[in-house]
Write a protein that holds these residues in place. Structure first.
Motif, PDB file in Angstrom:
ATOM      1  N   TRP A  96      80.481-135.302 -24.730  1.00 19.29           N
ATOM      2  CA  TRP A  96      79.522-134.877 -23.711  1.00 19.29           C
ATOM      3  C   TRP A  96      80.288-134.404 -22.481  1.00 19.29           C
ATOM      4  O   TRP A  96      81.258-135.035 -22.075  1.00 19.29           O
ATOM      5  CB  TRP A  96      78.623-136.044 -23.297  1.00 19.29           C
ATOM      6  CG  TRP A  96      77.641-136.460 -24.352  1.00 19.29           C
ATOM      7  CD1 TRP A  96      77.869-137.336 -25.385  1.00 19.29           C
ATOM      8  CD2 TRP A  96      76.280-136.046 -24.474  1.00 19.29           C
ATOM      9  NE1 TRP A  96      76.731-137.479 -26.136  1.00 19.29           N
ATOM     10  CE2 TRP A  96      75.736-136.698 -25.599  1.00 19.29           C
ATOM     11  CE3 TRP A  96      75.465-135.180 -23.735  1.00 19.29           C
ATOM     12  CZ2 TRP A  96      74.419-136.525 -26.008  1.00 19.29           C
ATOM     13  CZ3 TRP A  96      74.150-135.006 -24.137  1.00 19.29           C
ATOM     14  CH2 TRP A  96      73.631-135.669 -25.262  1.00 19.29           C
ATOM     15  N   PHE A  97      79.853-133.276 -21.923  1.00 19.04           N
ATOM     16  CA  PHE A  97      80.490-132.831 -20.682  1.00 19.04           C
ATOM     17  C   PHE A  97      79.446-132.332 -19.684  1.00 19.04           C
ATOM     18  O   PHE A  97      78.426-131.763 -20.050  1.00 19.04           O
ATOM     19  CB  PHE A  97      81.570-131.771 -20.948  1.00 19.04           C
ATOM     20  CG  PHE A  97      81.080-130.461 -21.505  1.00 19.04           C
ATOM     21  CD1 PHE A  97      80.712-129.410 -20.669  1.00 19.04           C
ATOM     22  CD2 PHE A  97      81.005-130.260 -22.878  1.00 19.04           C
ATOM     23  CE1 PHE A  97      80.277-128.198 -21.175  1.00 19.04           C
ATOM     24  CE2 PHE A  97      80.576-129.045 -23.409  1.00 19.04           C
ATOM     25  CZ  PHE A  97      80.208-128.016 -22.554  1.00 19.04           C
ATOM     26  N   ALA A  98      79.736-132.597 -18.415  1.00 19.49           N
ATOM     27  CA  ALA A  98      78.846-132.217 -17.314  1.00 19.49           C
ATOM     28  C   ALA A  98      79.191-130.806 -16.845  1.00 19.49           C
ATOM     29  O   ALA A  98      80.362-130.445 -16.758  1.00 19.49           O
ATOM     30  CB  ALA A  98      78.998-133.203 -16.164  1.00 19.49           C
ATOM     31  N   SER A  99      78.152-130.024 -16.539  1.00 20.60           N
ATOM     32  CA  SER A  99      78.404-128.650 -16.072  1.00 20.60           C
ATOM     33  C   SER A  99      77.483-128.272 -14.912  1.00 20.60           C
ATOM     34  O   SER A  99      76.948-127.171 -14.867  1.00 20.60           O
ATOM     35  CB  SER A  99      78.248-127.655 -17.220  1.00 20.60           C
ATOM     36  OG  SER A  99      76.933-127.693 -17.768  1.00 20.60           O
ATOM     37  N   GLY A 100      77.289-129.211 -13.980  1.00 18.36           N
ATOM     38  CA  GLY A 100      76.541-128.892 -12.760  1.00 18.36           C
ATOM     39  C   GLY A 100      75.073-129.213 -12.852  1.00 18.36           C
ATOM     40  O   GLY A 100      74.578-130.116 -12.173  1.00 18.36           O
ATOM     41  N   ASP A 101      74.345-128.457 -13.692  1.00 10.79           N
ATOM     42  CA  ASP A 101      72.896-128.668 -13.794  1.00 10.79           C
ATOM     43  C   ASP A 101      72.479-129.179 -15.168  1.00 10.79           C
ATOM     44  O   ASP A 101      71.292-129.256 -15.468  1.00 10.79           O
ATOM     45  CB  ASP A 101      72.142-127.371 -13.474  1.00 10.79           C
ATOM     46  CG  ASP A 101      72.541-126.214 -14.383  1.00 10.79           C
ATOM     47  OD1 ASP A 101      73.414-126.400 -15.252  1.00 10.79           O
ATOM     48  OD2 ASP A 101      71.961-125.121 -14.229  1.00 10.79           O
ATOM     49  N   ARG A 102      73.471-129.513 -16.000  1.00  9.79           N
ATOM     50  CA  ARG A 102      73.113-130.084 -17.289  1.00  9.79           C
ATOM     51  C   ARG A 102      74.284-130.829 -17.921  1.00  9.79           C
ATOM     52  O   ARG A 102      75.441-130.632 -17.559  1.00  9.79           O
ATOM     53  CB  ARG A 102      72.573-129.021 -18.247  1.00  9.79           C
ATOM     54  CG  ARG A 102      73.555-127.987 -18.729  1.00  9.79           C
ATOM     55  CD  ARG A 102      72.842-127.027 -19.690  1.00  9.79           C
ATOM     56  NE  ARG A 102      73.765-126.174 -20.405  1.00  9.79           N
ATOM     57  CZ  ARG A 102      74.115-124.956 -20.027  1.00  9.79           C
ATOM     58  NH1 ARG A 102      73.613-124.447 -18.920  1.00  9.79           N
ATOM     59  NH2 ARG A 102      74.957-124.244 -20.743  1.00  9.79           N
ATOM     60  N   GLU A 154      68.886-131.189 -19.305  1.00  6.69           N
ATOM     61  CA  GLU A 154      68.768-130.621 -17.956  1.00  6.69           C
ATOM     62  C   GLU A 154      68.728-131.764 -16.938  1.00  6.69           C
ATOM     63  O   GLU A 154      67.715-132.457 -16.794  1.00  6.69           O
ATOM     64  CB  GLU A 154      67.494-129.777 -17.848  1.00  6.69           C
ATOM     65  CG  GLU A 154      67.419-128.627 -18.839  1.00  6.69           C
ATOM     66  CD  GLU A 154      68.445-127.537 -18.566  1.00  6.69           C
ATOM     67  OE1 GLU A 154      68.747-127.304 -17.383  1.00  6.69           O
ATOM     68  OE2 GLU A 154      68.930-126.942 -19.537  1.00  6.69           O
ATOM     69  N   VAL A 155      69.854-131.996 -16.282  1.00  2.00           N
ATOM     70  CA  VAL A 155      69.952-133.082 -15.313  1.00  2.00           C
ATOM     71  C   VAL A 155      71.111-132.766 -14.370  1.00  2.00           C
ATOM     72  O   VAL A 155      72.062-132.088 -14.766  1.00  2.00           O
ATOM     73  CB  VAL A 155      70.172-134.439 -16.046  1.00  2.00           C
ATOM     74  CG1 VAL A 155      71.535-134.475 -16.727  1.00  2.00           C
ATOM     75  CG2 VAL A 155      70.010-135.625 -15.123  1.00  2.00           C
ATOM     76  N   ALA A 156      71.011-133.223 -13.131  1.00  2.00           N
ATOM     77  CA  ALA A 156      72.113-133.006 -12.184  1.00  2.00           C
ATOM     78  C   ALA A 156      73.367-133.699 -12.712  1.00  2.00           C
ATOM     79  O   ALA A 156      73.340-134.890 -13.024  1.00  2.00           O
ATOM     80  CB  ALA A 156      71.740-133.554 -10.813  1.00  2.00           C
ATOM     81  N   ALA A 157      74.451-132.941 -12.850  1.00  2.00           N
ATOM     82  CA  ALA A 157      75.670-133.458 -13.498  1.00  2.00           C
ATOM     83  C   ALA A 157      76.888-132.870 -12.799  1.00  2.00           C
ATOM     84  O   ALA A 157      77.481-131.908 -13.261  1.00  2.00           O
ATOM     85  CB  ALA A 157      75.657-133.092 -14.987  1.00  2.00           C
ATOM     86  N   HIS A 158      77.251-133.478 -11.648  1.00  2.00           N
ATOM     87  CA  HIS A 158      78.256-132.869 -10.776  1.00  2.00           C
ATOM     88  C   HIS A 158      79.668-133.395 -10.965  1.00  2.00           C
ATOM     89  O   HIS A 158      80.625-132.745 -10.572  1.00  2.00           O
ATOM     90  CB  HIS A 158      77.851-133.074  -9.311  1.00  2.00           C
ATOM     91  CG  HIS A 158      76.486-132.551  -8.998  1.00  2.00           C
ATOM     92  ND1 HIS A 158      75.512-133.315  -8.399  1.00  2.00           N
ATOM     93  CD2 HIS A 158      75.932-131.339  -9.244  1.00  2.00           C
ATOM     94  CE1 HIS A 158      74.410-132.590  -8.276  1.00  2.00           C
ATOM     95  NE2 HIS A 158      74.636-131.401  -8.781  1.00  2.00           N
ATOM     96  N   GLU A 201      75.976-136.122  -7.148  1.00  2.78           N
ATOM     97  CA  GLU A 201      76.191-136.237  -5.702  1.00  2.78           C
ATOM     98  C   GLU A 201      76.531-137.677  -5.328  1.00  2.78           C
ATOM     99  O   GLU A 201      77.587-138.170  -5.701  1.00  2.78           O
ATOM    100  CB  GLU A 201      74.990-135.664  -4.934  1.00  2.78           C
ATOM    101  CG  GLU A 201      74.859-134.150  -5.138  1.00  2.78           C
ATOM    102  CD  GLU A 201      73.676-133.550  -4.436  1.00  2.78           C
ATOM    103  OE1 GLU A 201      72.756-134.283  -4.060  1.00  2.78           O
ATOM    104  OE2 GLU A 201      73.669-132.316  -4.279  1.00  2.78           O
ATOM    105  N   ASP A 202      75.641-138.388  -4.619  1.00  2.34           N
ATOM    106  CA  ASP A 202      75.991-139.724  -4.121  1.00  2.34           C
ATOM    107  C   ASP A 202      75.353-140.847  -4.940  1.00  2.34           C
ATOM    108  O   ASP A 202      75.206-141.965  -4.468  1.00  2.34           O
ATOM    109  CB  ASP A 202      75.591-139.861  -2.649  1.00  2.34           C
ATOM    110  CG  ASP A 202      74.092-139.691  -2.425  1.00  2.34           C
ATOM    111  OD1 ASP A 202      73.370-139.334  -3.391  1.00  2.34           O
ATOM    112  OD2 ASP A 202      73.633-139.911  -1.293  1.00  2.34           O
ATOM    113  N   ARG A 203      74.968-140.548  -6.190  1.00  5.08           N
ATOM    114  CA  ARG A 203      74.339-141.574  -7.019  1.00  5.08           C
ATOM    115  C   ARG A 203      74.845-141.472  -8.466  1.00  5.08           C
ATOM    116  O   ARG A 203      75.429-140.462  -8.866  1.00  5.08           O
ATOM    117  CB  ARG A 203      72.812-141.443  -6.967  1.00  5.08           C
ATOM    118  CG  ARG A 203      72.285-140.129  -7.511  1.00  5.08           C
ATOM    119  CD  ARG A 203      70.830-139.884  -7.121  1.00  5.08           C
ATOM    120  NE  ARG A 203      70.280-138.714  -7.804  1.00  5.08           N
ATOM    121  CZ  ARG A 203      70.477-137.461  -7.441  1.00  5.08           C
ATOM    122  NH1 ARG A 203      71.242-137.194  -6.378  1.00  5.08           N
ATOM    123  NH2 ARG A 203      69.936-136.459  -8.106  1.00  5.08           N
TER     124      ARG A 203
END
Length: 211
Positions: free
Chosen positions: A32-38, A54-58, A73-75
């Motif tokens: 699994w890898f995060a790419s900003g908005d998913r 589709e989830v915030a993934a920063h 972000e902060d969570r």
């Protein structure tokens, strides 16, 4: 300290619609890898993405055997992989300066990027249980066979470092080729590390040195 050059065994991507790879984790079958908005699930055998949430993934991503954890972000969000539902949220210890994320010993381990720290965090409350100091920017964190590893990336240089989890002393380092940064890190639990490649949009497999 023992140093070696990275043995890159595989490179995945770039992937359609992915401009940057952040956090990376492994559920035993898929990367699994995060790419900003998913969050994207990658089949390492085919190199294809087989699911997207589709989830915030920063930043950092982790897997506890059942759920995904994702820094936004902060969570830190706790996510059900099958549905993509966010089940719970806790504060991230770095207040938005967080990077790597790993699961081990029933707790989360969170990298704090510029402060060069790794925090052990209660996954229910977000309370910091202890902190390990690193001398470098932390861009990824993983545990394998009782070993704590983290990734660094400063300027043109990036490496993987094995730390003494009690003292923070660097015991071993694996140097990536110049210009090839690591933005997220996870072990497959055996002999490979999966490394996010930042703006290259790639995920790379690096061989874990044998003892």
């Amino acid at each position: 300290m023992k140093r070696s050059a990275a043995d890159i065994t595989h490179e995945y991507g770039p992937f359609p619609g992915v401009d940057e790879v952040a956090g990376v984790t492994f559920d035993g079958q898929r990367i699994w890898f995060a790419s900003g908005d998913r969050l994207n699930a990658l089949d390492p055998a085919s190199g294809e993405t087989v699911q997207a949430i589709e989830v915030a993934a920063h930043a950092g991503t982790a897997f506890d055997g059942e759920h995904l954890f994702q820094i936004a972000e902060d969570r830190i969000q706790k996510i059900e992989p099958a549905t993509g539902r966010v089940l719970a949220t806790i504060p991230a210890p770095g207040g938005g300066g967080d990077s790597g994320l790993a699961w081990a010993e029933g707790t989360l381990w969170v990298g704090e990027y510029r402060d060069g720290k790794i925090h052990q965090v209660d996954p229910e409350t977000g309370a910091i249980l202890r902190t390990i100091e690193s001398k470098r920017f932390v861009t990824g964190v993983t545990w394998v066979d009782g070993e704590l590893w983290h990734a660094t990336w400063e300027g043109d240089e990036s490496d993987l470092r094995r730390l003494d989890p009690h003292t923070g002393e660097v015991l071993e380092a694996i140097d990536m080729p110049p210009g090839m940064g690591i933005s997220g890190l996870e072990s497959d639990g055996r002999d490979q590390f999966f490394c996010g490649g930042g703006k290259s949009g790639r995920v790379r497999a690096v061989r874990r040195p044998r003892r």
